[in-house]
Write a protein that holds these residues in place. Structure first.
Motif, mmCIF file in Angstrom:
data_model
loop_
_atom_site.group_PDB
_atom_site.id
_atom_site.type_symbol
_atom_site.label_atom_id
_atom_site.label_comp_id
_atom_site.label_asym_id
_atom_site.label_seq_id
_atom_site.Cartn_x
_atom_site.Cartn_y
_atom_site.Cartn_z
ATOM 1 N N THR A 33 0.849 -1.192 0.000
ATOM 2 C CA THR A 33 0.000 0.000 0.000
ATOM 3 C C THR A 33 0.881 1.236 0.000
ATOM 4 N N ILE A 34 0.510 2.202 -0.828
ATOM 5 C CA ILE A 34 1.228 3.482 -0.880
ATOM 6 C C ILE A 34 0.293 4.562 -0.353
ATOM 7 N N LEU A 35 0.777 5.321 0.619
ATOM 8 C CA LEU A 35 0.011 6.436 1.187
ATOM 9 C C LEU A 35 0.850 7.699 1.101
ATOM 10 N N GLU A 36 0.175 8.808 0.780
ATOM 11 C CA GLU A 36 0.858 10.104 0.760
ATOM 12 C C GLU A 36 0.008 11.120 1.497
ATOM 13 N N TRP A 37 0.689 12.025 2.207
ATOM 14 C CA TRP A 37 0.039 13.086 2.955
ATOM 15 C C TRP A 37 0.455 14.427 2.382
ATOM 16 N N THR A 38 -0.364 15.418 2.643
ATOM 17 C CA THR A 38 0.000 16.797 2.301
ATOM 18 C C THR A 38 0.299 17.542 3.597
ATOM 19 N N ASP A 39 0.689 18.782 3.486
ATOM 20 C CA ASP A 39 0.941 19.604 4.666
ATOM 21 C C ASP A 39 -0.357 20.171 5.237
ATOM 22 N N SER A 40 -1.496 19.852 4.611
ATOM 23 C CA SER A 40 -2.775 20.439 5.016
ATOM 24 C C SER A 40 -3.403 19.783 6.234
ATOM 25 N N GLY A 41 -3.019 18.547 6.556
ATOM 26 C CA GLY A 41 -3.667 17.896 7.688
ATOM 27 C C GLY A 41 -3.125 16.502 7.934
ATOM 28 N N PRO B 174 -4.391 10.958 5.020
ATOM 29 C CA PRO B 174 -3.793 10.728 3.704
ATOM 30 C C PRO B 174 -4.578 11.440 2.608
ATOM 31 N N ALA B 175 -3.868 12.001 1.661
ATOM 32 C CA ALA B 175 -4.488 12.663 0.515
ATOM 33 C C ALA B 175 -4.480 11.741 -0.709
ATOM 34 N N LEU B 176 -3.688 10.668 -0.653
ATOM 35 C CA LEU B 176 -3.609 9.718 -1.763
ATOM 36 C C LEU B 176 -3.372 8.327 -1.191
ATOM 37 N N ALA B 177 -4.064 7.359 -1.748
ATOM 38 C CA ALA B 177 -3.842 5.957 -1.392
ATOM 39 C C ALA B 177 -3.865 5.139 -2.670
ATOM 40 N N ASP B 178 -2.938 4.192 -2.766
ATOM 41 C CA ASP B 178 -2.869 3.340 -3.946
ATOM 42 C C ASP B 178 -2.434 1.938 -3.506
#
Length: 144
Positions: A31-39, A42-46
């Motif tokens: 699983t790939i997870l990415e976050w932004t600086d906004s909170g 996760p903003a993306l999951a793949d």
């Protein structure tokens, strides 16, 4: 997916009798997870890699020494339908590799319950790594 009492099950050239259930499970292997600086969420999951596992549970009504062995590979084909009629009947196909064969004694021995179950666990193999390893097709013609 859960298929109760499928009408017919074949593993390679062998027909399996007294199948109680088939389960098809899909799990993320990576699983790939990415976050932004906004909170904090996760903003993306793949899920770039996944495993598809099929378990076939059979009722053993008599001694049976014919179970497949781990590492054995064949095409698994089974049919199911919403009723006992041919309408709506579907056929599933998958190339599989056996990973385990486990036996369980239920402690109940009666006419409908033989007291023993065999669960065969298999990994599904994709033809090219991108295609879904399970093919579902119409089987209203009655063929396996």
């Amino acid at each position: 997916m859960l298929i109760l009492n499928p009408q017919a099950v074949k593993f390679g050239p062998t027909t399996w009798e007294d199948v109680a259930a088939i389960t098809i499970d899909r799990a993320a292997e990576r699983t790939i997870l990415e976050w932004t600086d906004s909170g904090p969420h996760p903003a993306l999951a793949d899920v770039p890699e996944q495993l598809v596992t099929i378990k076939v549970t059979r009722r053993l009504l008599r001694d049976d020494l014919s179970s497949p062995a781990p590492g054995q590979s064949a095409e698994l084909v089974f049919c199911t339908s919403p009723t006992a009629a041919q309408g709506g009947r579907k056929r599933a196909r998958a190339t599989v590799v056996v990973t385990s064969v486990v036996h369980q004694l239920t402690g109940q021995r009666s006419g409908a319950d033989p007291g023993a179950l065999r669960t065969i666990t298999m990994l599904c193999i994709s033809s090219d790594g991108a295609a879904d390893p399970i093919t579902i097709e119409d089987a209203s013609d009655g063929s396996l």
